[in-house]
Design an enzyme around this catalytic site. Sequence first.
Site, short mmCIF file in Angstrom:
data_model
loop_
_atom_site.label_atom_id
_atom_site.label_comp_id
_atom_site.label_asym_id
_atom_site.label_seq_id
_atom_site.Cartn_x
_atom_site.Cartn_y
_atom_site.Cartn_z
CE LYS A 158 -4.09 -1.68 2.49
NZ LYS A 158 -4.99 -1.39 3.63
N GLY A 164 -8.98 6.25 -1.83
CA GLY A 164 -9.89 6.08 -2.95
C GLY A 164 -9.64 4.85 -3.79
N GLY A 165 -9.01 3.83 -3.19
CA GLY A 165 -8.76 2.60 -3.94
C GLY A 165 -7.50 2.66 -4.79
CD GLU A 200 -2.76 -2.48 6.54
OE1 GLU A 200 -2.87 -1.60 7.39
OE2 GLU A 200 -3.66 -2.78 5.74
CG HIS A 208 -14.40 -1.83 3.32
ND1 HIS A 208 -13.45 -1.36 2.45
CD2 HIS A 208 -14.62 -0.79 4.18
CE1 HIS A 208 -13.12 -0.12 2.76
NE2 HIS A 208 -13.83 0.24 3.81
CD GLU A 275 -13.23 3.46 4.84
OE1 GLU A 275 -12.70 2.51 4.25
OE2 GLU A 275 -13.73 4.45 4.27
CG ASN A 290 -12.26 7.69 4.28
OD1 ASN A 290 -12.79 6.60 4.27
ND2 ASN A 290 -11.23 7.97 3.50
NE ARG A 292 -12.68 11.55 1.43
CZ ARG A 292 -13.34 10.45 1.14
NH1 ARG A 292 -14.64 10.39 1.34
NH2 ARG A 292 -12.73 9.38 0.67
CB VAL A 295 -19.19 8.36 -2.03
CG1 VAL A 295 -20.20 8.07 -3.14
CG2 VAL A 295 -17.98 9.09 -2.60
#
Length: 461
Positions: A158, A164-165, A200, A208, A275, A290, A292, A295
């Site tokens: 990662k 955002g994926g 990880e 998820h 998350e 996140n 913020r 979506v």
Amino acid sequence: MFSKILIANRGEIASRVIRTCKKLGLQSVAIYSEADANSPYVREADEAYCVGKSPVMESYMNMNKILSVAKESGVEAIHPGYGFLSENATFANRCIKEGFVFIGPSVEVIAAMGDKIEARNRMKAAGVPIIEGLNAPLDCEVDAIEAGRKIGYPLMLKASAGGGGIGIQLVHSEEELLKHFIALRKKAETFFGDSSLFLESYILDSHHIEVQVVGDKHGNILPLWDRECSIQRRNQKVVEEAPSPFISEETRMKMLDAAIKAAKYIGYYNVGTIEFLVDKDENFFFLEMNTRLQVEHPVTEEITGIDLVEEQLKIAAGEQLSFTNEDIQRKGHAIEVRIYAEDPQTFFPSPGKITEFIFPDGEGLRNEFSIEIGSQITPFYDPMIAKLIAWGETRAQACARLIAALERYKITGIKTNIPMLLKTVSHKQFLAGNTTTKFVDEYYLPMVLSHNERRKENGKN
């Protein structure tokens, strides 16, 4: 409360924020690129200003231009929406230094949670379970190989500053780790300005699941239940629902407690999301935070009746939360699907002009979009063009309403993922609540492959 705010974003989230501004009697200022000049959200705002050409770096990521518009229009606060500059600590800091309220958490928290390694370290210190992995960046391939042998495969490679994926790669062996290391490092530098990578452990058959938190500047912070976001393609969510159909109430309450522990530890205020990845035995581990609005926030709004954008504005203005823990009810079930301008088989973007647009309406349905007949879908931005949300007294009712609505949804002139969404939410595994992160790979893509093979066979005959 403010009298006038600027929305530093575009599309459906800009329309969403404008709607709450109108409800509260606030003036809204929109920004747009040359490509978005005729978008509905531009007309919906009280004022609108062009911030540059179509490419994002010349418009929606142009801090100087956005802040110049903020000064010219006389706003008091700036709402970042999601994506673009929403989790950019530099932008948040500049907003504050130039005299505007940034509608989000503190600059320090944005920076800390934006660094996935720092976030892991803070969650570990807070006593929140984290996935086995590294708590420091990898310096080179040799370090990566050594760490891989220690943790064990499969692994997730990662980008520390990713989101955002983007900047995620599953690796099953040392060969795959070496193959992707340099490429992912370059990608991280390009997209995030930070080439740091870490590893990880990969959790098989995972879910998820995230917890929505909201806190004010007076130390009050509360959880607004959970959302299941396991159905993803290319590590991006496409279907989200609240609450999760997988976890038990006992696990749910433990996750809510862990989320609040995490948020309190870092001194969080405004709206945010913790998350988690959850394994088949309902053990859960911190994934990321996140800082913020998400979506998928509408599904939480549908089951709680709380307007999250309204809460964001009130918190940023210094007000206390307008509800207590006892006020937070959980009513029914809500499911959201993201409608993308993309080929439903390959997931490649499908830019073009919308020639027909018919969206479903009815009991329990909610639509979020900023498109219309004649809208030009360009390759400059994320291909998500709309969201459809279905609520029901039960999950079964929400599913039935969603399926019926998708069958009536019509967009022509471009390809969309509506056929993919319909196959997904109609699938017996989805209806049964079996929605792991491998759902698309295990159930949808085989259907596509089988369909294509049948077409080839029919062509031969």
